[in-house]
Design an enzyme around this catalytic site. Sequence first.
Site, PDB file in Angstrom:
ATOM      1  N   SER A 112       0.867  -1.173   0.000  1.00 54.69           N
ATOM      2  CA  SER A 112       0.000   0.000   0.000  1.00 54.69           C
ATOM      3  C   SER A 112       0.904   1.224   0.000  1.00 54.69           C
ATOM      4  CB  SER A 112      -0.895   0.034   1.242  1.00 54.69           C
ATOM      5  OG  SER A 112      -2.004  -0.823   1.101  1.00 54.69           O
TER       6      SER A 112
ATOM      7  N   GLU B  35      -1.393  18.950  -5.141  1.00 55.41           N
ATOM      8  CA  GLU B  35      -2.616  18.907  -5.958  1.00 55.41           C
ATOM      9  C   GLU B  35      -3.570  17.790  -5.539  1.00 55.41           C
ATOM     10  OE1 GLU B  35       0.460  18.629  -7.063  1.00 55.41           O
ATOM     11  OE2 GLU B  35       0.916  20.508  -8.086  1.00 55.41           O
ATOM     12  N   SER B  36      -3.351  17.110  -4.441  1.00 56.95           N
ATOM     13  CA  SER B  36      -4.206  16.076  -3.827  1.00 56.95           C
ATOM     14  C   SER B  36      -3.401  14.801  -3.568  1.00 56.95           C
ATOM     15  CB  SER B  36      -5.496  15.813  -4.591  1.00 56.95           C
ATOM     16  OG  SER B  36      -6.353  16.957  -4.482  1.00 56.95           O
TER      17      SER B  36
ATOM     18  N   HIS C  32      -2.705   0.125  -4.082  1.00 59.02           N
ATOM     19  CA  HIS C  32      -2.788  -1.071  -3.238  1.00 59.02           C
ATOM     20  C   HIS C  32      -2.651  -2.267  -4.164  1.00 59.02           C
ATOM     21  CE1 HIS C  32      -4.145   1.540  -0.001  1.00 59.02           C
ATOM     22  NE2 HIS C  32      -4.980   2.077  -0.872  1.00 59.02           N
TER      23      HIS C  32
ATOM     24  N   CYS D 250      -5.933  18.280  -8.604  1.00 52.37           N
ATOM     25  CA  CYS D 250      -6.544  19.583  -8.811  1.00 52.37           C
ATOM     26  C   CYS D 250      -5.516  20.455  -9.524  1.00 52.37           C
ATOM     27  CB  CYS D 250      -6.909  20.197  -7.473  1.00 52.37           C
ATOM     28  SG  CYS D 250      -7.668  19.020  -6.343  1.00 52.37           S
TER      29      CYS D 250
END
Lengths: 158, 158
Positions: B98, B105-106, B111, B126
């Site tokens: 993971s 930007e986020s 996974h 974003c």
Amino acid sequence: MSQTALFQLGTGLETSTARKEDFAIATSAAMAEERDDHFVVRNGVRCAGAHLIIDLYDCEKLADLDHIEAALRRCVEASGATLLHIHLHHFEPNGGVSGVAVLAESHISIHSWPENGYAALDVFMCGNADPDACVPVLREAFKPQRVDVNVILRGQSV
Amino acid sequence: MSQTALFQLGTGLETSTARKEDFAIATSAAMAEERDDHFVVRNGVRCAGAHLIIDLYDCEKLADLDHIEAALRRCVEASGATLLHIHLHHFEPNGGVSGVAVLAESHISIHSWPENGYAALDVFMCGNADPDACVPVLREAFKPQRVDVNVILRGQSV
């Protein structure tokens, strides 16, 4: 993603009460003891896990880093997940927060735009954890006037 | 999420070539200099950002932590995003990984289930970053026999 993989769960404050489903374990009990990312059966569909796409509108406290971290930790606890790592970042000048919690069962993320009262989250959980349990925690924490929750069942073709 | 928010982009090895779109900045140039999470216009829709749900099937190297981290870093670079934090966890006994990359930007997450050749990713970006640029990087890194990419435009109602 097929259309059947996407469950439109509606909007409004009562959304979460109508969406409880049974989780059944698709793997053996022995395997479940060794790992937390085993495949599940949800709505009769075997998949790697349920991925909730959660949009919160007209919220409060979206620039409060400590409040957001506490909310994420309560989500982990409510869902019965295991927290492996958590990281939050506070943006300037708008005060927005990006945060991720890495779980034994996948992850939770949040990105907030306090100037718009908007937060975008996703909750991806495999194994025995219950991602739906995060929704009431988020309602309590951020007092959204509107909540959209959509569920994607990941890895159905595996 | 409305149905119009979900673009089924098909499957197969040629998917990514057909899905380039123009990104237009919905905020002022001055604001763009201050932050990287400003709203964008995609397919004519103003939104907080594009969230790509990416499923990779029949992959290789899904238990190789260093390889996965390098792939995530190449995704960040290819998309023109800014990496703030990266964390990966190696599970036992199946060797799955993971990983999350927190961006200005986020975020990007992965996974992996190496025993099934399957990896579930999401790429939420974003601002000026180009999330689509991650797809060819992932194809090169993991050699999937099948790739599903779906795009959710987050925060359309803001």
